[in-house]
Design a protein around this motif. Structure first.
Motif, PDB file in Angstrom:
ATOM      1  N   ARG A 101      -7.201   1.654 -58.188  1.00 50.23           N
ATOM      2  CA  ARG A 101      -6.613   0.956 -59.344  1.00 50.23           C
ATOM      3  C   ARG A 101      -6.229   1.958 -60.424  1.00 50.23           C
ATOM      4  O   ARG A 101      -5.158   1.880 -61.004  1.00 50.23           O
ATOM      5  CB  ARG A 101      -7.607  -0.077 -59.885  1.00 50.23           C
ATOM      6  N   ASP A 102      -7.112   2.915 -60.684  1.00 49.15           N
ATOM      7  CA  ASP A 102      -6.795   4.035 -61.562  1.00 49.15           C
ATOM      8  C   ASP A 102      -5.988   5.020 -60.710  1.00 49.15           C
ATOM      9  O   ASP A 102      -6.539   5.705 -59.859  1.00 49.15           O
ATOM     10  CB  ASP A 102      -8.075   4.694 -62.082  1.00 49.15           C
ATOM     11  N   GLY A 103      -4.685   5.063 -60.897  1.00 50.36           N
ATOM     12  CA  GLY A 103      -3.792   5.850 -60.062  1.00 50.36           C
ATOM     13  C   GLY A 103      -4.114   7.327 -59.986  1.00 50.36           C
ATOM     14  O   GLY A 103      -3.632   8.026 -59.099  1.00 50.36           O
ATOM     15  N   ARG A 104      -4.936   7.828 -60.919  1.00 44.89           N
ATOM     16  CA  ARG A 104      -5.335   9.241 -60.862  1.00 44.89           C
ATOM     17  C   ARG A 104      -6.384   9.482 -59.786  1.00 44.89           C
ATOM     18  O   ARG A 104      -6.658  10.620 -59.420  1.00 44.89           O
ATOM     19  CB  ARG A 104      -5.868   9.685 -62.224  1.00 44.89           C
ATOM     20  N   ASP A 105      -6.986   8.415 -59.282  1.00 48.79           N
ATOM     21  CA  ASP A 105      -7.989   8.488 -58.225  1.00 48.79           C
ATOM     22  C   ASP A 105      -7.271   8.245 -56.897  1.00 48.79           C
ATOM     23  O   ASP A 105      -6.838   7.128 -56.610  1.00 48.79           O
ATOM     24  CB  ASP A 105      -9.070   7.443 -58.455  1.00 48.79           C
ATOM     25  N   PHE A 106      -7.118   9.290 -56.096  1.00 52.59           N
ATOM     26  CA  PHE A 106      -6.367   9.155 -54.848  1.00 52.59           C
ATOM     27  C   PHE A 106      -6.984  10.008 -53.750  1.00 52.59           C
ATOM     28  O   PHE A 106      -7.773  10.920 -54.001  1.00 52.59           O
ATOM     29  CB  PHE A 106      -4.894   9.545 -55.054  1.00 52.59           C
ATOM     30  N   THR A 107      -6.610   9.675 -52.526  1.00 53.48           N
ATOM     31  CA  THR A 107      -6.985  10.458 -51.357  1.00 53.48           C
ATOM     32  C   THR A 107      -5.715  10.814 -50.592  1.00 53.48           C
ATOM     33  O   THR A 107      -4.704  10.117 -50.672  1.00 53.48           O
ATOM     34  CB  THR A 107      -7.941   9.684 -50.423  1.00 53.48           C
ATOM     35  N   VAL A 108      -5.784  11.898 -49.845  1.00 54.08           N
ATOM     36  CA  VAL A 108      -4.673  12.370 -49.018  1.00 54.08           C
ATOM     37  C   VAL A 108      -5.159  12.355 -47.574  1.00 54.08           C
ATOM     38  O   VAL A 108      -6.253  12.842 -47.285  1.00 54.08           O
ATOM     39  CB  VAL A 108      -4.251  13.796 -49.437  1.00 54.08           C
ATOM     40  N   MET A 109      -4.341  11.801 -46.693  1.00 60.26           N
ATOM     41  CA  MET A 109      -4.714  11.701 -45.294  1.00 60.26           C
ATOM     42  C   MET A 109      -3.661  12.331 -44.403  1.00 60.26           C
ATOM     43  O   MET A 109      -2.471  12.205 -44.666  1.00 60.26           O
ATOM     44  CB  MET A 109      -4.826  10.232 -44.867  1.00 60.26           C
ATOM     45  N   VAL A 110      -4.129  12.971 -43.325  1.00 64.58           N
ATOM     46  CA  VAL A 110      -3.234  13.581 -42.348  1.00 64.58           C
ATOM     47  C   VAL A 110      -3.767  13.239 -40.959  1.00 64.58           C
ATOM     48  O   VAL A 110      -4.954  13.449 -40.683  1.00 64.58           O
ATOM     49  CB  VAL A 110      -3.161  15.115 -42.519  1.00 64.58           C
ATOM     50  N   ALA A 111      -2.903  12.718 -40.099  1.00 64.27           N
ATOM     51  CA  ALA A 111      -3.294  12.385 -38.727  1.00 64.27           C
ATOM     52  C   ALA A 111      -2.400  13.141 -37.752  1.00 64.27           C
ATOM     53  O   ALA A 111      -1.179  13.140 -37.898  1.00 64.27           O
ATOM     54  CB  ALA A 111      -3.181  10.888 -38.489  1.00 64.27           C
ATOM     55  N   ASN A 112      -3.030  13.781 -36.791  1.00 62.68           N
ATOM     56  CA  ASN A 112      -2.326  14.507 -35.730  1.00 62.68           C
ATOM     57  C   ASN A 112      -2.571  13.748 -34.427  1.00 62.68           C
ATOM     58  O   ASN A 112      -3.696  13.695 -33.937  1.00 62.68           O
ATOM     59  CB  ASN A 112      -2.869  15.935 -35.628  1.00 62.68           C
ATOM     60  N   PHE A 113      -1.513  13.177 -33.868  1.00 59.21           N
ATOM     61  CA  PHE A 113      -1.653  12.371 -32.668  1.00 59.21           C
ATOM     62  C   PHE A 113      -1.259  13.115 -31.398  1.00 59.21           C
ATOM     63  O   PHE A 113      -0.834  12.510 -30.415  1.00 59.21           O
ATOM     64  CB  PHE A 113      -0.841  11.075 -32.813  1.00 59.21           C
ATOM     65  N   THR A 114      -1.408  14.438 -31.395  1.00 56.01           N
ATOM     66  CA  THR A 114      -1.177  15.238 -30.193  1.00 56.01           C
ATOM     67  C   THR A 114      -2.408  16.096 -29.924  1.00 56.01           C
ATOM     68  O   THR A 114      -3.199  16.364 -30.837  1.00 56.01           O
ATOM     69  CB  THR A 114       0.024  16.194 -30.347  1.00 56.01           C
ATOM     70  N   PRO A 115      -2.576  16.581 -28.689  1.00 52.69           N
ATOM     71  CA  PRO A 115      -3.713  17.463 -28.385  1.00 52.69           C
ATOM     72  C   PRO A 115      -3.455  18.913 -28.783  1.00 52.69           C
ATOM     73  O   PRO A 115      -4.121  19.822 -28.298  1.00 52.69           O
ATOM     74  CB  PRO A 115      -3.868  17.305 -26.868  1.00 52.69           C
ATOM     75  N   VAL A 116      -2.504  19.134 -29.687  1.00 56.74           N
ATOM     76  CA  VAL A 116      -2.131  20.481 -30.116  1.00 56.74           C
ATOM     77  C   VAL A 116      -2.603  20.691 -31.559  1.00 56.74           C
ATOM     78  O   VAL A 116      -2.231  19.927 -32.443  1.00 56.74           O
ATOM     79  CB  VAL A 116      -0.596  20.669 -30.040  1.00 56.74           C
ATOM     80  N   PRO A 117      -3.423  21.708 -31.835  1.00 57.71           N
ATOM     81  CA  PRO A 117      -3.815  21.987 -33.217  1.00 57.71           C
ATOM     82  C   PRO A 117      -2.594  22.366 -34.057  1.00 57.71           C
ATOM     83  O   PRO A 117      -1.633  22.946 -33.543  1.00 57.71           O
ATOM     84  CB  PRO A 117      -4.772  23.181 -33.114  1.00 57.71           C
TER      85      PRO A 117
END
Length: 182
Positions: A101-117
């Motif tokens: 709700r307080d827009g300054r409070d956020f998270t960043v997400m990253v998903a890798n859907f391959t078996p390659v780092p």
């Protein structure tokens, strides 16, 4: 390992994405058989590290979801979600932001859907600073290879994805990484 890693990545993606969550009986332990009301769950699977790791992962996802306002406070409002990059089909990686709700409070997400780092994977972030790795589905605690970002990364004043700052990450194979600016 790939099946367990994929399930962890998909569960984390579901928990982080807007909308209500649903796990059915036995999914939290990676049961092989479909749930049957006439049988018990396959609790004996917890003797195996990948299944015990799955149970720990779901427990930690539940705790994170309950304790991280950005994941649930404005679940059905436009302000609670923004894609960073949903067009990287060449790498099968998606990244997005969830806001409280307080827009300054956020998270960043990253998903890798391959078996390659994906070492050195750069994404734009809303603000400069230290981004703590709150959850990494590839942690050895969950049965993963323990590839990650040593607890977090500093942003760089390099514009990317429409943001003035960016971070360079190691995105493990078949994984989901959640970061929070500290």
């Amino acid at each position: 390992w790939q099946t367990a890693a994929t399930i962890r990545a998909l569960y984390a993606f579901m928990y982080a994405h807007p909308g209500k969550k649903l796990l059915f009986m036995g999914m939290e332990i990676g049961a092989w058989k479909e749930w049957n009301h006439d049988d018990s769950l396959e609790w004996s699977l917890l003797q195996f590290p990948l299944h015990a790791g799955m149970q720990r992962f779901v427990r930690d996802l539940n705790d994170l979801y309950r304790n991280e306002p950005a994941l649930h406070e404005v679940d059905f409002e436009h302000s609670g979600f923004a894609w960073i990059d949903c067009h990287d089909n060449a790498n099968s990686v998606v990244s997005f932001i969830r806001r409280a709700r307080d827009g300054r409070d956020f998270t960043v997400m990253v998903a890798n859907f391959t078996p390659v780092p994906r070492p050195g994977y750069r994404i734009g972030v809303p603000q400069g600073g230290w981004y703590r790795e709150v959850l990494n589905s590839d942690a050895s605690l969950y049965g993963g290879s323990n590839m990650g970002n040593s607890g977090g990364v500093h942003s760089d004043p390099i514009p990317d994805h429409g943001h003035t700052h960016s971070i360079s990450l190691i995105v493990p194979p078949l994984s989901f990484v959640l970061l929070k600016r500290s």
